[in-house]
Each structure stands twice: as C-alpha cells, then as structure tokens.
Design an enzyme around this catalytic site. Sequence first.
Site, PDB file in Angstrom:
ATOM      1  N   GLY A  46       0.841  -1.191   0.000  1.00 35.83           N
ATOM      2  CA  GLY A  46       0.000   0.000   0.000  1.00 35.83           C
ATOM      3  C   GLY A  46       0.874   1.239   0.000  1.00 35.83           C
ATOM      4  N   GLN A  51       2.975   9.922   1.837  1.00 37.43           N
ATOM      5  CA  GLN A  51       4.325   9.343   1.891  1.00 37.43           C
ATOM      6  C   GLN A  51       5.226   9.816   0.754  1.00 37.43           C
ATOM      7  OE1 GLN A  51       2.529   5.225   2.409  1.00 37.43           O
ATOM      8  NE2 GLN A  51       4.452   4.972   3.497  1.00 37.43           N
ATOM      9  N   CYS A  91       5.987  -0.370   7.616  1.00 35.63           N
ATOM     10  CA  CYS A  91       5.661   0.836   6.847  1.00 35.63           C
ATOM     11  C   CYS A  91       6.885   1.247   6.042  1.00 35.63           C
ATOM     12  CB  CYS A  91       5.248   1.961   7.798  1.00 35.63           C
ATOM     13  SG  CYS A  91       4.798   3.480   6.941  1.00 35.63           S
ATOM     14  N   LEU A  92       6.660   1.577   4.787  1.00 38.84           N
ATOM     15  CA  LEU A  92       7.777   2.001   3.928  1.00 38.84           C
ATOM     16  C   LEU A  92       8.425   3.276   4.459  1.00 38.84           C
ATOM     17  CD1 LEU A  92       6.133   1.323   0.458  1.00 38.84           C
ATOM     18  CD2 LEU A  92       7.885  -0.056   1.596  1.00 38.84           C
ATOM     19  N   HIS A 133      -4.348   1.521   7.793  1.00 36.27           N
ATOM     20  CA  HIS A 133      -2.971   2.032   7.848  1.00 36.27           C
ATOM     21  C   HIS A 133      -2.805   3.222   6.884  1.00 36.27           C
ATOM     22  CE1 HIS A 133       1.573   1.148   7.920  1.00 36.27           C
ATOM     23  NE2 HIS A 133       1.447   1.937   6.869  1.00 36.27           N
ATOM     24  N   GLU A 134      -3.354   3.092   5.672  1.00 39.97           N
ATOM     25  CA  GLU A 134      -3.194   4.162   4.667  1.00 39.97           C
ATOM     26  C   GLU A 134      -4.022   5.401   5.031  1.00 39.97           C
ATOM     27  OE1 GLU A 134      -0.764   3.642   3.024  1.00 39.97           O
ATOM     28  OE2 GLU A 134      -0.673   1.464   2.947  1.00 39.97           O
ATOM     29  N   HIS A 137      -2.207   7.488   7.415  1.00 39.96           N
ATOM     30  CA  HIS A 137      -1.196   8.356   6.778  1.00 39.96           C
ATOM     31  C   HIS A 137      -1.830   9.676   6.324  1.00 39.96           C
ATOM     32  CE1 HIS A 137       2.536   6.095   6.571  1.00 39.96           C
ATOM     33  NE2 HIS A 137       1.957   5.043   6.030  1.00 39.96           N
TER      34      HIS A 137
HETATM   35  O1  GNR Z   1       4.056  -2.664   2.584  1.00 42.35           O
HETATM   36  C1  GNR Z   1       3.395  -2.519   3.621  1.00 42.35           C
HETATM   37  N1  GNR Z   1       3.075  -3.619   4.370  1.00 42.35           N
HETATM   38  C2  GNR Z   1       2.162  -3.595   5.406  1.00 42.35           C
HETATM   39  C3  GNR Z   1       2.113  -4.714   6.233  1.00 42.35           C
HETATM   40  C4  GNR Z   1       1.213  -4.761   7.273  1.00 42.35           C
HETATM   41  C5  GNR Z   1       0.369  -3.694   7.501  1.00 42.35           C
HETATM   42  C6  GNR Z   1       0.423  -2.563   6.710  1.00 42.35           C
HETATM   43  C7  GNR Z   1       1.308  -2.517   5.652  1.00 42.35           C
HETATM   44  S1  GNR Z   1       1.358  -1.131   4.627  1.00 42.35           S
HETATM   45  C8  GNR Z   1       3.013  -1.164   4.077  1.00 42.35           C
HETATM   46  C9  GNR Z   1       3.234  -0.105   3.012  1.00 42.35           C
HETATM   47  C10 GNR Z   1       3.062   1.261   3.627  1.00 42.35           C
HETATM   48  O2  GNR Z   1       3.851   1.775   4.359  1.00 42.35           O
HETATM   49  N2  GNR Z   1       1.945   1.874   3.374  1.00 42.35           N
HETATM   50  O3  GNR Z   1       1.686   3.073   3.912  1.00 42.35           O
HETATM   51 NI    NI Z   2       2.794   3.112   5.782  1.00 37.21          NI
END
Ligand code: GNR
Ligand code: NI
Length: 179
Positions: A46, A51, A91-92, A133-134, A137
């Site tokens: 995601g 980001q 998270c990236l 999660h997104e 952000h």
């Molecule tokens: O790549 C991602 N893996 C992930 C694993 C578990 C819960 C959420 C994520 S999102 C993350 C990519 C990211 O940072 N998205 O904002």
């Molecule tokens: Ni993230």
Amino acid sequence: MALLTILAFPDDRLRKKASPVEVFDDSLKQLVGDMLETMYNAPGIGLAATQVNVHKRVIVIDVSEEKNSAVCLINPEIIEKRGVEEMEEGCLSVPGVFEKVRRAQCVRVRALDLEGNTTEFDAEGLLAVCIQHEIDHLEGHLFVDRLSPLKRQLVRKKIKKDQRHRPGKSPSHPVSSVI
Ligand code: GNR
Ligand code: NI
C-alpha cells in the site's frame, strides 16, 4: 510513469493532514500511476500520497500474491468498523520496524474512483488492515503512534542506530530521511 521518493520517519511532512481531491483530471491519474509504480518497486502492499509528499487524499493498495489487483481509493472513509484484531505491521516510511498493531477486523469503506464515482465495500483481513494504515497516513498518523510510548521510544532509538551503523547504505527504495 516515474518513481517517487518516499518520506521517512520522523520527517514532519508525514504529519500533514491531506486535503480531499476535488478535481478528477489527468494529473490525478498520473499521480496514481506513479504511486503504483513506487509501491510495487519498494515493494509494498500500500502507499498513501502523504508518503510521497503529496497532501491529497489518495491511496493505492495491492494485497494480492500475484501483484495484479491494484486498488486506488480517492477520499476514502471508514463508515463502519467491526471486531478487533492484532496484526504485525510495517511501513515504507519506517524501514526495518515491524510491530503488532490493534485495529478493527472488518471495515466498510466509502471512496471515489479515478472518475469521481462513489464506491462502497466491506474489507477484512490484510486489506482491512492496509486501508486503516493508509487512511492513518492521510491524517498524519503512523503505525508507530499506535504503540505504547515505551515501544515508540525503542523504535525511535532503533531507527537512529540503524542510520548510524549503515550511514552510506540506502534502503531498497528511495527515501528522504531527516533524522
Ligand atoms: O508494505 C506494507 N506492508 C504492510 C504490512 C502490514 C500492515 C500494513 C502494511 S502497509 C506497508 C506499506 C506502507 O507503508 N503503506 O503506507
Ligand atoms: Ni505506511
């Protein structure tokens, strides 16, 4: 298409609240295309526009094994939550940190597509986790904010230490770090 630079914790720009998209034009399609390329390249499941330093309410997700099920959600909202579940997240923008986070198990989502049409659907499992999660952000929140203060302090120390021990080595994806 182009690869975009992913901001890294604790960059202040990750704390900005994104504004709703009002114009559905080619530049929006270009942004979504670039975000998908950046997400697949990282690789991640995601990516939120925040980001890549674009403060608009745009997220892309692909939780499929085959990486052939891209979902793009504009102005996404969670209109219903059910159940509670704990899943390990990464998270990236917080490279090298993986911690369990408690979130809703099932969510009902309302969003617009690239043409500005409304869609509504239920999500569960990894997709539900990723959508929450997104959307975090877009509000300027990171998954590490949801950890206990003690754990968050440990995460901050680990990131600083990683930075010291591998000063020349860049992560697998482009990040802009201001630690
Ligand atoms: O790549 C991602 N893996 C992930 C694993 C578990 C819960 C959420 C994520 S999102 C993350 C990519 C990211 O940072 N998205 O904002
Ligand atoms: Ni993230």
